[in-house]
Design a protein around this motif. Structure first.
Motif, PDB file in Angstrom:
ATOM      1  N   SER A  94       0.836  -1.204   0.000  1.00 56.33           N
ATOM      2  CA  SER A  94       0.000   0.000   0.000  1.00 56.33           C
ATOM      3  C   SER A  94       0.876   1.263   0.000  1.00 56.33           C
ATOM      4  CB  SER A  94      -0.921  -0.008   1.212  1.00 56.33           C
ATOM      5  OG  SER A  94      -0.133  -0.049   2.375  1.00 56.33           O
ATOM      6  N   LEU A  95       2.002   1.206   0.737  1.00 56.68           N
ATOM      7  CA  LEU A  95       2.877   2.383   0.775  1.00 56.68           C
ATOM      8  C   LEU A  95       3.579   2.585  -0.568  1.00 56.68           C
ATOM      9  CD1 LEU A  95       4.547   2.098   4.304  1.00 56.68           C
ATOM     10  CD2 LEU A  95       2.697   3.589   3.580  1.00 56.68           C
ATOM     11  N   LEU A  96       4.043   1.453  -1.160  1.00 57.51           N
ATOM     12  CA  LEU A  96       4.729   1.577  -2.451  1.00 57.51           C
ATOM     13  C   LEU A  96       3.765   2.060  -3.529  1.00 57.51           C
ATOM     14  CD1 LEU A  96       6.969  -1.606  -2.237  1.00 57.51           C
ATOM     15  CD2 LEU A  96       7.738   0.766  -2.215  1.00 57.51           C
ATOM     16  N   SER A  97       2.520   1.631  -3.408  1.00 54.77           N
ATOM     17  CA  SER A  97       1.509   2.089  -4.367  1.00 54.77           C
ATOM     18  C   SER A  97       1.318   3.600  -4.220  1.00 54.77           C
ATOM     19  CB  SER A  97       0.211   1.330  -4.100  1.00 54.77           C
ATOM     20  OG  SER A  97      -0.787   1.828  -4.911  1.00 54.77           O
ATOM     21  N   LEU A  98       1.280   4.056  -2.978  1.00 50.81           N
ATOM     22  CA  LEU A  98       1.121   5.492  -2.717  1.00 50.81           C
ATOM     23  C   LEU A  98       2.324   6.269  -3.262  1.00 50.81           C
ATOM     24  CD1 LEU A  98      -0.661   7.509  -1.193  1.00 50.81           C
ATOM     25  CD2 LEU A  98       0.757   7.114   0.815  1.00 50.81           C
ATOM     26  N   LEU A  99       3.512   5.674  -3.084  1.00 51.75           N
ATOM     27  CA  LEU A  99       4.741   6.313  -3.586  1.00 51.75           C
ATOM     28  C   LEU A  99       4.647   6.541  -5.093  1.00 51.75           C
ATOM     29  CD1 LEU A  99       7.887   6.937  -3.584  1.00 51.75           C
ATOM     30  CD2 LEU A  99       8.214   4.480  -3.740  1.00 51.75           C
ATOM     31  N   PHE A 100       4.340   5.458  -5.851  1.00 52.80           N
ATOM     32  CA  PHE A 100       4.324   5.596  -7.309  1.00 52.80           C
ATOM     33  C   PHE A 100       3.118   6.410  -7.785  1.00 52.80           C
ATOM     34  CE2 PHE A 100       7.335   2.130  -6.768  1.00 52.80           C
ATOM     35  CZ  PHE A 100       8.380   2.643  -7.520  1.00 52.80           C
ATOM     36  N   GLN A 101       2.039   6.336  -7.014  1.00 53.42           N
ATOM     37  CA  GLN A 101       0.875   7.160  -7.373  1.00 53.42           C
ATOM     38  C   GLN A 101       1.254   8.651  -7.298  1.00 53.42           C
ATOM     39  OE1 GLN A 101      -2.812   6.382  -5.264  1.00 53.42           O
ATOM     40  NE2 GLN A 101      -3.301   8.551  -5.458  1.00 53.42           N
ATOM     41  N   ASN A 102       1.979   9.016  -6.229  1.00 48.47           N
ATOM     42  CA  ASN A 102       2.411  10.418  -6.087  1.00 48.47           C
ATOM     43  C   ASN A 102       3.352  10.817  -7.218  1.00 48.47           C
ATOM     44  OD1 ASN A 102       1.088  11.446  -3.844  1.00 48.47           O
ATOM     45  ND2 ASN A 102       2.510  10.475  -2.435  1.00 48.47           N
ATOM     46  N   LEU A 103       4.323   9.926  -7.508  1.00 46.23           N
ATOM     47  CA  LEU A 103       5.298  10.278  -8.555  1.00 46.23           C
ATOM     48  C   LEU A 103       4.613  10.393  -9.915  1.00 46.23           C
ATOM     49  CD1 LEU A 103       8.422   8.133  -7.532  1.00 46.23           C
ATOM     50  CD2 LEU A 103       7.981  10.544  -7.094  1.00 46.23           C
ATOM     51  N   LEU A 104       3.678   9.448 -10.209  1.00 45.25           N
ATOM     52  CA  LEU A 104       2.987   9.503 -11.506  1.00 45.25           C
ATOM     53  C   LEU A 104       2.064  10.721 -11.570  1.00 45.25           C
ATOM     54  CD1 LEU A 104       2.061   5.739 -12.138  1.00 45.25           C
ATOM     55  CD2 LEU A 104       3.861   7.081 -13.225  1.00 45.25           C
ATOM     56  N   SER A 105       1.354  10.996 -10.461  1.00 43.45           N
ATOM     57  CA  SER A 105       0.430  12.145 -10.458  1.00 43.45           C
ATOM     58  C   SER A 105       1.203  13.437 -10.680  1.00 43.45           C
ATOM     59  CB  SER A 105      -0.317  12.249  -9.134  1.00 43.45           C
ATOM     60  OG  SER A 105      -1.030  11.077  -8.919  1.00 43.45           O
ATOM     61  N   ASN A 106       2.356  13.561  -9.997  1.00 43.21           N
ATOM     62  CA  ASN A 106       3.177  14.769 -10.195  1.00 43.21           C
ATOM     63  C   ASN A 106       3.648  14.868 -11.648  1.00 43.21           C
ATOM     64  OD1 ASN A 106       2.937  15.621  -7.601  1.00 43.21           O
ATOM     65  ND2 ASN A 106       4.977  15.001  -6.933  1.00 43.21           N
ATOM     66  N   ALA A 107       4.071  13.718 -12.198  1.00 43.76           N
ATOM     67  CA  ALA A 107       4.570  13.723 -13.579  1.00 43.76           C
ATOM     68  C   ALA A 107       3.469  14.130 -14.559  1.00 43.76           C
ATOM     69  CB  ALA A 107       5.121  12.342 -13.929  1.00 43.76           C
ATOM     70  N   MET A 108       2.226  13.784 -14.218  1.00 40.58           N
ATOM     71  CA  MET A 108       1.097  14.176 -15.088  1.00 40.58           C
ATOM     72  C   MET A 108       0.731  15.635 -14.870  1.00 40.58           C
ATOM     73  SD  MET A 108      -1.836  11.298 -15.174  1.00 40.58           S
ATOM     74  CE  MET A 108      -1.634  10.510 -13.615  1.00 40.58           C
ATOM     75  N   LYS A 109       0.931  16.078 -13.600  1.00 37.62           N
ATOM     76  CA  LYS A 109       0.420  17.396 -13.201  1.00 37.62           C
ATOM     77  C   LYS A 109       1.352  18.545 -13.592  1.00 37.62           C
ATOM     78  CE  LYS A 109       0.147  18.027  -8.709  1.00 37.62           C
ATOM     79  NZ  LYS A 109      -0.311  18.035  -7.325  1.00 37.62           N
ATOM     80  N   PHE A 110       2.664  18.366 -13.336  1.00 37.24           N
ATOM     81  CA  PHE A 110       3.576  19.503 -13.518  1.00 37.24           C
ATOM     82  C   PHE A 110       4.120  19.547 -14.949  1.00 37.24           C
ATOM     83  CE2 PHE A 110       3.596  18.693  -8.930  1.00 37.24           C
ATOM     84  CZ  PHE A 110       3.134  19.937  -8.512  1.00 37.24           C
ATOM     85  N   VAL A 111       3.212  19.839 -15.864  1.00 34.08           N
ATOM     86  CA  VAL A 111       3.538  19.878 -17.290  1.00 34.08           C
ATOM     87  C   VAL A 111       3.090  21.245 -17.813  1.00 34.08           C
ATOM     88  CG1 VAL A 111       3.092  18.755 -19.495  1.00 34.08           C
ATOM     89  CG2 VAL A 111       3.094  17.406 -17.420  1.00 34.08           C
ATOM     90  N   PRO A 112       3.852  21.867 -18.705  1.00 35.35           N
ATOM     91  CA  PRO A 112       3.419  23.174 -19.225  1.00 35.35           C
ATOM     92  C   PRO A 112       2.109  23.034 -20.010  1.00 35.35           C
ATOM     93  CG  PRO A 112       5.633  22.611 -19.983  1.00 35.35           C
ATOM     94  CD  PRO A 112       5.105  21.410 -19.297  1.00 35.35           C
ATOM     95  N   GLU A 113       1.340  24.077 -19.987  1.00 34.56           N
ATOM     96  CA  GLU A 113       0.059  24.027 -20.695  1.00 34.56           C
ATOM     97  C   GLU A 113       0.288  23.707 -22.171  1.00 34.56           C
ATOM     98  OE1 GLU A 113      -2.218  27.429 -19.297  1.00 34.56           O
ATOM     99  OE2 GLU A 113      -3.818  26.654 -20.602  1.00 34.56           O
ATOM    100  N   GLY A 114      -0.535  22.834 -22.701  1.00 33.83           N
ATOM    101  CA  GLY A 114      -0.438  22.517 -24.128  1.00 33.83           C
ATOM    102  C   GLY A 114       0.516  21.377 -24.433  1.00 33.83           C
ATOM    103  N   ARG A 115       1.287  20.901 -23.430  1.00 34.35           N
ATOM    104  CA  ARG A 115       2.205  19.771 -23.679  1.00 34.35           C
ATOM    105  C   ARG A 115       1.575  18.498 -23.116  1.00 34.35           C
ATOM    106  NH1 ARG A 115       8.168  20.147 -21.186  1.00 34.35           N
ATOM    107  NH2 ARG A 115       8.301  21.992 -22.471  1.00 34.35           N
ATOM    108  N   ALA A 116       1.514  17.441 -23.941  1.00 34.27           N
ATOM    109  CA  ALA A 116       0.958  16.180 -23.436  1.00 34.27           C
ATOM    110  C   ALA A 116       2.022  15.475 -22.597  1.00 34.27           C
ATOM    111  CB  ALA A 116       0.540  15.298 -24.602  1.00 34.27           C
TER     112      ALA A 116
END
Ligand code: ADP
Length: 397
Positions: A284-306
């Protein structure tokens, strides 16, 4: 250190006035000279003021030269004073005896000025160097003793502070955990009833009211996820977790992709996951770890960049490294250290939503698994977060 110009205090001990004169002539100047014509007189002079060197006749009436030499070497105050024996004897057994008793050198009678001067100067230089060394080591010893006292005092002080901080931190974490827990219950009720109202009566409400209801529910859900993060963080800080088990990261990431399907599609994220190893830990902790890293990777992207995310792993020196690489906004070098501090946010909240606890939590999780979390980033081009964990070895195989 200029030893040759140093005027040493030399005591010449001899009952023969002729020899006394010859020795005196050889060493003065540059050195200062005192005379004694017997062992007893020499001892008295030395007790009052120890000389830097003794030139000692070995054949004197009363106390012999060797007897006086023995007394000098047994006296703790005088033991370091070099003694040169002035003698008519030249057989090796005599010299050996003298050396064993602590004589520094020998000068043969009849004395020759140049030889006396050279031998005396050698012993004076050695004595001077020896004195300097003793002074230095004494100063060092005193400094060291003082440093030890200071160190012990600051260690005790530090221990007290650490103890007080630990107590304060534990109290604070307990408070945070309880209060966050207590806040979650009424919040769940608000979110749940806002959802029910939207579902059951949404169509009866005017458009404006429907929008307010949606905003209310979104804000409530956001607050719930912030509180969840706080509770998880404080639990980890307290070291609360179950015994570790083998966790197949391949499977864990596949499940996570299912859970994150909606935001992945919504953001048009291109996610590649390469083969991943099994590690020892808490799913459960490792899942939370990768969920955070993936969510950040999806979130902190410049507008208009996939977003493009690449998850890969490698093995070296008994460590597995799982890398989550993105093509996002990147992180400025001076921000990297702040990144893992709780509540660190490097961007404006209105640009990117978040609690600022995600990466602090990630680091806690990785460290609780005996690993480290590092990051490399190029501002504007993307970041790579690397999770380094101990390699899992299956003992049954
Ligand atoms: P948040 O809840 O704000 O996402 P995090 O602790 O996860 O908090 O991240 C802290 C800050 O680090 C973020 O606000 C963001 O500025 C920066 N950050 C985290 N991940 C990335 C990333 N993949 N790319 C760029 N910046 C990032």
């Amino acid at each position: 250190m200029n030893t040759s110009s140093w005027a040493a205090d030399i005591l010449i001990v001899d009952d023969d006035i002729g020899v006394l004169r010859a020795l005196d002539k050889a060493v003065r100047p540059p050195h200062n000279v005192r005379f004694a014509t017997s062992g007893a007189e020499a001892l008295r002079l030395m007790e009052d003021d120890p000389p830097d060197l003794v030139l000692l006749d070995n054949q004197m009436p009363g106390m012999s030269g060797f007897e006086l030499l023995g007394m000098i070497k047994r006296d703790p105050v005088l033991a370091d004073v070099p003694v040169i024996i002035v003698t008519t004897q030249s057989d090796p057994a005599f010299e050996l005896n003298g050396l064993e008793q602590g004589a520094a050198d020998f000068i043969a009678k009849p004395v020759q000025t140049a030889i006396v001067r050279a031998r005396v100067q050698t012993q004076v230089n050695l004595k001077r160097a020896n004195d300097t060394l003793k002074q230095i080591s004494e100063v060092d010893r005193l400094n060291l003793a003082q440093a030890m006292v200071d160190l012990r005092a600051s260690h005790a002080q530090l221990q007290q502070t650490a103890e007080a901080l630990k107590l304060a931190n534990e109290g604070l974490l307990q408070f945070v955990r309880i209060s966050s827990h207590d806040l979650l219950e009424p919040l769940n009720t608000v979110v749940q009833f806002a959802g029910l109202m939207e579902e059951d009566h949404g169509t009866e409400l005017p458009d404006g009211a429907q929008r307010y209801l949606r905003l209310m529910r979104n804000a409530g859900e956001r607050m719930r996820s912030l509180l969840d993060d706080v509770v998880r963080y404080s639990r980890l800080q307290r070291g609360e977790s179950d015994p570790p088990k083998p966790v197949q990261l391949d499977l864990l990431l596949a499940n996570l992709c299912d859970a994150l399907a909606a935001p992945l599609i919504e953001t048009g994220t291109q996610l590649s996951i390469h083969p991943l190893p099994t590690v020892m830990g808490h799913a459960s902790l490792l899942s939370l770890l990768f969920q955070n890293l993936l969510s950040n990777a999806m979130k902190f992207v410049p507008e208009g960049r996939a977003p493009k995310i690449n998850v890969s792993s490698r093995l070296s020196n008994g460590l597995v490294t799982i890398r989550v690489q993105d093509n996002g906004i990147g992180i400025a070098p001076h921000h990297i250290e702040k990144l893992f501090q709780p509540f660190a946010r490097l961007n404006l909240r209105r640009e990117f939503e978040g609690s600022g606890l995600g990466l602090a939590l990630c680091r806690q999780i990785v460290e609780a698994h005996g690993g480290t979390l590092t990051v490399q980033s190029v501002l504007g081009a993307g970041s790579s977060f690397e999770v380094h964990l101990p390699q899992y070895r299956d003992d049954r195989s």
